[in-house]
Design an enzyme around this catalytic site. Structure first.
Site, PDB file in Angstrom:
ATOM      1  N   LYS A   1      18.865  12.033 -32.279  1.00 21.64           N
ATOM      2  CA  LYS A   1      19.644  11.606 -33.448  1.00 21.64           C
ATOM      3  C   LYS A   1      18.810  10.811 -34.439  1.00 21.64           C
ATOM      4  CE  LYS A   1      23.999  11.696 -30.917  1.00 21.64           C
ATOM      5  NZ  LYS A   1      25.251  10.985 -30.570  1.00 21.64           N
TER       6      LYS A   1
ATOM      7  N   GLU B   1      21.511 -14.943  -3.904  1.00 23.52           N
ATOM      8  CA  GLU B   1      22.459 -14.255  -3.040  1.00 23.52           C
ATOM      9  C   GLU B   1      21.731 -13.822  -1.774  1.00 23.52           C
ATOM     10  OE1 GLU B   1      23.835 -10.961  -5.367  1.00 23.52           O
ATOM     11  OE2 GLU B   1      22.013  -9.812  -5.090  1.00 23.52           O
TER      12      GLU B   1
ATOM     13  N   GLY C   1      25.228   5.975 -27.571  1.00 22.74           N
ATOM     14  CA  GLY C   1      26.192   6.246 -26.506  1.00 22.74           C
ATOM     15  C   GLY C   1      27.366   5.287 -26.573  1.00 22.74           C
ATOM     16  N   SER C   2      28.398   5.572 -25.805  1.00 23.89           N
ATOM     17  CA  SER C   2      29.616   4.751 -25.878  1.00 23.89           C
ATOM     18  C   SER C   2      29.362   3.312 -25.440  1.00 23.89           C
ATOM     19  CB  SER C   2      30.727   5.369 -25.017  1.00 23.89           C
ATOM     20  OG  SER C   2      30.315   5.473 -23.659  1.00 23.89           O
TER      21      SER C   2
ATOM     22  N   TYR D   1      28.614 -15.753 -15.809  1.00 25.79           N
ATOM     23  CA  TYR D   1      29.723 -16.010 -16.727  1.00 25.79           C
ATOM     24  C   TYR D   1      30.535 -17.217 -16.272  1.00 25.79           C
ATOM     25  CZ  TYR D   1      28.749 -10.983 -17.316  1.00 25.79           C
ATOM     26  OH  TYR D   1      28.141  -9.768 -17.463  1.00 25.79           O
TER      27      TYR D   1
ATOM     28  N   ILE E   1      19.781  -3.045 -18.759  1.00 25.50           N
ATOM     29  CA  ILE E   1      21.141  -3.287 -18.292  1.00 25.50           C
ATOM     30  C   ILE E   1      21.564  -2.259 -17.244  1.00 25.50           C
ATOM     31  CG2 ILE E   1      23.552  -3.551 -19.026  1.00 25.50           C
ATOM     32  CD1 ILE E   1      21.591  -5.647 -20.172  1.00 25.50           C
TER      33      ILE E   1
ATOM     34  N   HIS F   1      25.115  -5.726  -4.673  1.00 31.91           N
ATOM     35  CA  HIS F   1      23.790  -5.425  -5.189  1.00 31.91           C
ATOM     36  C   HIS F   1      22.952  -4.733  -4.123  1.00 31.91           C
ATOM     37  CE1 HIS F   1      24.004  -8.775  -8.457  1.00 31.91           C
ATOM     38  NE2 HIS F   1      24.598  -7.657  -8.829  1.00 31.91           N
TER      39      HIS F   1
END
Length: 296
Positions: free
Chosen positions: A43, A213, A18-19, A165, A101, A251
């Site tokens: 595939k 959180e 997939g992309s 990050y 993910i 979330h």
């Protein structure tokens, strides 16, 4: 040393064709991750070309991929409606670490595959709705940018991808053993406590950052665990001090009812356990910097 993931990890990508799967597989390959193939039943037998440098095979099932490559980690980039079946397939194939993910996985589906992983006794799930796991310089499974921090001595566990990050970037000169984005859904496969236990046992991790959180009681339970079992210094941050009561924030698990699950309550519980809690991500990074400097 590291936790959950290292240079020897052999990774497959469920949803590679997939992309999103292709885009992030390309990034994972560029960061040095040992990717050994993808999985897509429709595939099977084809390959995916990555910039003319690597031809990654596509297998029909996870079991075939494991038999052919010895894969022990899977990263899941499939749509929410198919995530449960993809994870159950990875569990049945004996994959040791499944990093999910995908965002928007129904909570009931997560409960089903989490129970299956627990029953297997062999599979750890990270996620869903998470940025993944990175051991800088060794392996990167998910969507965490690999160039924001190098290898070092800090362990990081976070519910928030963005804050993962930011903290990695702000402490990039010190570096990290492993950073784990556990996700913010109501049910997740790996908790703060799981990561705290692993970092405590890792000899190269000298200090830990824990990002929580609002919502639920995971941070309060983690505070109890730190009191009883963690000897290494822990620095914390709780996102959501300005969140209005009763409103879900970002979330699915970040919802506050009355005084339960508030950022202030979590901060108090963590501080009672000896955790230094920052008011902002940058202050949290500075607190960790102070801890590292005091140890040198």
């Amino acid at each position: 040393m590291s936790i959950f993931l290292n240079a020897a990890s052999k990774v497959i990508v469920q949803g590679m064709t997939g992309s999103e799967g292709q885009r992030h597989t390309r990034r994972m390959l560029a960061s040095g991750t040992t990717i050994v193939g993808g999985v897509n039943a429709r595939k099977a037998g084809t390959t995916v070309d990555f910039d003319g440098e690597q031809q990654q095979p596509v297998f029909g099932t996870v079991s075939e991929a494991v038999a052919e490559t010895g894969a022990d980690v899977s990263v899941v980039f499939v749509p929410p409606a198919f995530t449960k079946d993809a994870v159950l397939e990875a569990i049945e194939a004996g994959i040791g670490l499944v990093v999910v993910i995908t965002e928007g996985v129904p909570v009931h589906d997560t409960a089903v595959f989490f129970a299956a992983a627990e029953a297997s006794g062999t599979t750890r799930i990270v996620g869903p709705n998470c940025p993944g796991v990175i051991t800088p310089g060794e392996s990167n499974t998910g969507i965490i940018p690999a160039n924001i921090a190098g290898k070092g001595s800090i362990g990081l566990v976070s519910k928030s991808g963005t804050l993962t990050y930011q903290l990695m970037y702000e402490l990039r000169d010190i570096g990290f053993t492993t950073a784990v984005g556990i996700g913010g859904d109501p049910i997740i496969g790996t908790t703060h406590i799981d990561c705290l236990r692993a970092f405590e046992a890792d000899p190269e991790t000298v200090a830990i950052i824990m990002v929580g959180e609002i919502g639920g009681d995971a941070e309060e339970r983690a505070a109890d665990f730190i009191t009883e079992h963690v000897t290494k210094p822990v620095v914390g941050y709780v996102a959501g001090f300005t969140a209005p009561e009763g409103k879900t924030m970002g979330h699915a698990g970040a919802i506050v009812s009355g005084s339960s699950g508030t950022a202030e309550a979590k901060k108090s519980a963590l501080e009672a356990a000896g955790v230094r809690v920052g008011k902002t991500p940058s202050e949290t990074a500075q607190l960790m910097r102070d801890v590292i400097e005091s140890m040198s």
